[in-house]
Design a protein around this motif. Structure first.
Motif, PDB file in Angstrom:
ATOM      1  N   ALA A  81       0.817  -1.216   0.000  1.00 28.60           N
ATOM      2  CA  ALA A  81       0.000   0.000   0.000  1.00 28.60           C
ATOM      3  C   ALA A  81       0.849   1.264   0.000  1.00 28.60           C
ATOM      4  CB  ALA A  81      -0.930  -0.009   1.212  1.00 28.60           C
ATOM      5  N   GLN A  82       1.946   1.277   0.759  1.00 34.52           N
ATOM      6  CA  GLN A  82       2.739   2.500   0.838  1.00 34.52           C
ATOM      7  C   GLN A  82       3.453   2.782  -0.482  1.00 34.52           C
ATOM      8  OE1 GLN A  82       4.362   3.325   4.604  1.00 34.52           O
ATOM      9  NE2 GLN A  82       6.117   4.468   3.842  1.00 34.52           N
ATOM     10  N   VAL A  83       3.873   1.718  -1.179  1.00 38.13           N
ATOM     11  CA  VAL A  83       4.507   1.900  -2.489  1.00 38.13           C
ATOM     12  C   VAL A  83       3.477   2.432  -3.489  1.00 38.13           C
ATOM     13  CG1 VAL A  83       5.686   0.748  -4.402  1.00 38.13           C
ATOM     14  CG2 VAL A  83       6.205   0.112  -2.037  1.00 38.13           C
ATOM     15  N   GLN A  84       2.271   1.888  -3.451  1.00 30.73           N
ATOM     16  CA  GLN A  84       1.208   2.387  -4.327  1.00 30.73           C
ATOM     17  C   GLN A  84       0.922   3.853  -4.059  1.00 30.73           C
ATOM     18  OE1 GLN A  84      -2.278  -0.086  -4.163  1.00 30.73           O
ATOM     19  NE2 GLN A  84      -1.122  -1.991  -4.342  1.00 30.73           N
ATOM     20  N   ALA A  85       0.871   4.230  -2.794  1.00 27.65           N
ATOM     21  CA  ALA A  85       0.619   5.625  -2.446  1.00 27.65           C
ATOM     22  C   ALA A  85       1.738   6.523  -2.961  1.00 27.65           C
ATOM     23  CB  ALA A  85       0.474   5.771  -0.934  1.00 27.65           C
ATOM     24  N   ALA A  86       2.980   6.086  -2.777  1.00 34.36           N
ATOM     25  CA  ALA A  86       4.121   6.889  -3.230  1.00 34.36           C
ATOM     26  C   ALA A  86       4.081   7.076  -4.740  1.00 34.36           C
ATOM     27  CB  ALA A  86       5.427   6.219  -2.805  1.00 34.36           C
ATOM     28  N   PHE A  87       3.781   6.013  -5.466  1.00 35.08           N
ATOM     29  CA  PHE A  87       3.727   6.093  -6.923  1.00 35.08           C
ATOM     30  C   PHE A  87       2.588   7.003  -7.374  1.00 35.08           C
ATOM     31  CE2 PHE A  87       2.158   4.430 -11.025  1.00 35.08           C
ATOM     32  CZ  PHE A  87       3.299   4.616 -11.787  1.00 35.08           C
ATOM     33  N   ALA A  88       1.413   6.842  -6.765  1.00 34.18           N
ATOM     34  CA  ALA A  88       0.256   7.664  -7.148  1.00 34.18           C
ATOM     35  C   ALA A  88       0.528   9.141  -6.893  1.00 34.18           C
ATOM     36  CB  ALA A  88      -0.985   7.210  -6.372  1.00 34.18           C
ATOM     37  N   TYR A  89       1.081   9.461  -5.730  1.00 32.64           N
ATOM     38  CA  TYR A  89       1.382  10.865  -5.425  1.00 32.64           C
ATOM     39  C   TYR A  89       2.473  11.402  -6.351  1.00 32.64           C
ATOM     40  CZ  TYR A  89      -1.520  11.550  -1.307  1.00 32.64           C
ATOM     41  OH  TYR A  89      -2.598  11.732  -0.472  1.00 32.64           O
ATOM     42  N   LEU A  90       3.454  10.579  -6.680  1.00 28.86           N
ATOM     43  CA  LEU A  90       4.513  11.026  -7.581  1.00 28.86           C
ATOM     44  C   LEU A  90       3.954  11.365  -8.959  1.00 28.86           C
ATOM     45  CD1 LEU A  90       7.535  11.462  -8.146  1.00 28.86           C
ATOM     46  CD2 LEU A  90       7.691   9.026  -8.719  1.00 28.86           C
ATOM     47  N   VAL A  91       3.088  10.516  -9.473  1.00 29.32           N
ATOM     48  CA  VAL A  91       2.479  10.755 -10.788  1.00 29.32           C
ATOM     49  C   VAL A  91       1.666  12.037 -10.786  1.00 29.32           C
ATOM     50  CG1 VAL A  91       0.753   9.900 -12.418  1.00 29.32           C
ATOM     51  CG2 VAL A  91       2.472   8.334 -11.490  1.00 29.32           C
ATOM     52  N   VAL A  92       0.856  12.227  -9.758  1.00 23.02           N
ATOM     53  CA  VAL A  92      -0.008  13.408  -9.703  1.00 23.02           C
ATOM     54  C   VAL A  92       0.826  14.672  -9.533  1.00 23.02           C
ATOM     55  CG1 VAL A  92      -1.784  14.579  -8.338  1.00 23.02           C
ATOM     56  CG2 VAL A  92      -2.030  12.154  -8.900  1.00 23.02           C
ATOM     57  N   TRP A  93       1.815  14.631  -8.649  1.00 23.70           N
ATOM     58  CA  TRP A  93       2.696  15.795  -8.492  1.00 23.70           C
ATOM     59  C   TRP A  93       3.409  16.117  -9.803  1.00 23.70           C
ATOM     60  CZ3 TRP A  93       2.226  19.372  -5.167  1.00 23.70           C
ATOM     61  CH2 TRP A  93       1.966  19.147  -3.815  1.00 23.70           C
ATOM     62  N   PHE A  94       3.808  15.081 -10.524  1.00 23.67           N
ATOM     63  CA  PHE A  94       4.519  15.309 -11.786  1.00 23.67           C
ATOM     64  C   PHE A  94       3.621  15.999 -12.808  1.00 23.67           C
ATOM     65  CE2 PHE A  94       5.551  13.795 -16.085  1.00 23.67           C
ATOM     66  CZ  PHE A  94       6.792  14.410 -16.230  1.00 23.67           C
ATOM     67  N   LEU A  95       2.379  15.545 -12.925  1.00 24.06           N
ATOM     68  CA  LEU A  95       1.450  16.184 -13.865  1.00 24.06           C
ATOM     69  C   LEU A  95       1.171  17.632 -13.469  1.00 24.06           C
ATOM     70  CD1 LEU A  95      -1.098  13.274 -14.450  1.00 24.06           C
ATOM     71  CD2 LEU A  95       0.562  14.172 -16.086  1.00 24.06           C
ATOM     72  N   LEU A  96       1.059  17.878 -12.162  1.00 27.25           N
ATOM     73  CA  LEU A  96       0.813  19.235 -11.701  1.00 27.25           C
ATOM     74  C   LEU A  96       2.023  20.135 -11.906  1.00 27.25           C
ATOM     75  CD1 LEU A  96      -1.081  18.485  -8.350  1.00 27.25           C
ATOM     76  CD2 LEU A  96      -2.073  19.417 -10.438  1.00 27.25           C
TER      77      LEU A  96
END
Length: 237
Positions: A162-177
């Motif tokens: 779960a923590q790896v999934q969270a890190a990846f999801a936040y990284l993707v969203v931050w990158f798009l922003l």
């Protein structure tokens, strides 16, 4: 697949996940910003922005009633979306405006999902969008890029904790922003060198009889507002 498995998948998709540690949210923001600002890294990860850019053109073309002929992604991180329909009017304007608007708006939508705790929904939704886009890809490099990107999302969502999934999801969203404004700045610089008038901003200027600079400002406003709004949601999380 039995009913119990389907029910479990539906619960994962619609359910919420635990809040990630605050340090992880800040760390993923720093990594995303570094990737956007680093020239070498940006040349590689910009492919993800191109996928969102061309996907935005394609989606809005379909929603506005145009016929989507196909999407091509190139190794220099450029792309091309071809649609058929009237070469003027609201549908054409929306389609042309969707490209540079799509990455930051997708980031904003992703931030809304993460703020609501829907990490799994974000990962699976992104995978589904990539699968739909793959159907419209018309060149080998583009297909390979979309397949590899979708595979990363799929592997992370199914095989990691779960923590790896969270890190990846936040990284993707931050990158798009964070990466929403850099393509607009690149467009602004390229227009100074290339006066052919083929860019999205020039096309919109002809369609609306307004200055191309106004459309550049429009793209900047969307990128900056998405970053500020999405960033507040993520940090408040």
């Amino acid at each position: 697949m039995n009913v119990a498995n389907l029910s479990e998948m539906w619960d994962r998709l619609t359910g919420t996940q635990a809040d990630p540690p605050r340090w992880l949210i800040g760390a993923t923001a720093a990594v995303a910003l570094a990737a956007v600002l680093s020239g070498g890294v940006w040349r590689v990860v910009r492919n993800a922005v191109t996928i969102a850019h061309e996907g935005g053109h394609g989606l809005v073309a379909l929603l506005s009633g145009r016929r989507l002929d196909g999407i091509r992604l190139h190794s220099d991180t450029s792309g091309l979306t071809v649609s058929r329909g009237k070469p003027y009017g609201l549908g054409m304007i929306l389609t042309a405006a969707a490209g540079y608007s799509a990455p930051p708006l997708l980031g904003l939508a992703g931030a809304a999902l993460l703020a609501a705790g829907h990490i799994t929904a974000l990962l699976w939704g992104a995978t589904a969008l990539l699968l739909v886009m793959l159907v419209m890809i018309r060149n080998a490099y583009g297909a390979l890029t979309v397949v590899l990107t979708g595979a990363v999302f799929l592997l992370v969502s199914w095989l990691t904790k779960a923590q790896v999934q969270a890190a990846f999801a936040y990284l993707v969203v931050w990158f798009l922003l964070a990466g929403g404004a850099r393509p607009v700045a690149e467009l602004q610089r390229s227009r100074r060198r290339d006066r052919s008038g083929t860019s999205d901003a020039d096309q919109l200027a002809r369609l609306t009889r307004t200055p191309a600079a106004l459309w550049l400002l429009f793209f900047y406003v969307i990128a900056i507002c998405s970053l500020v709004g999405g960033g507040r949601w993520l940090l408040a999380r």
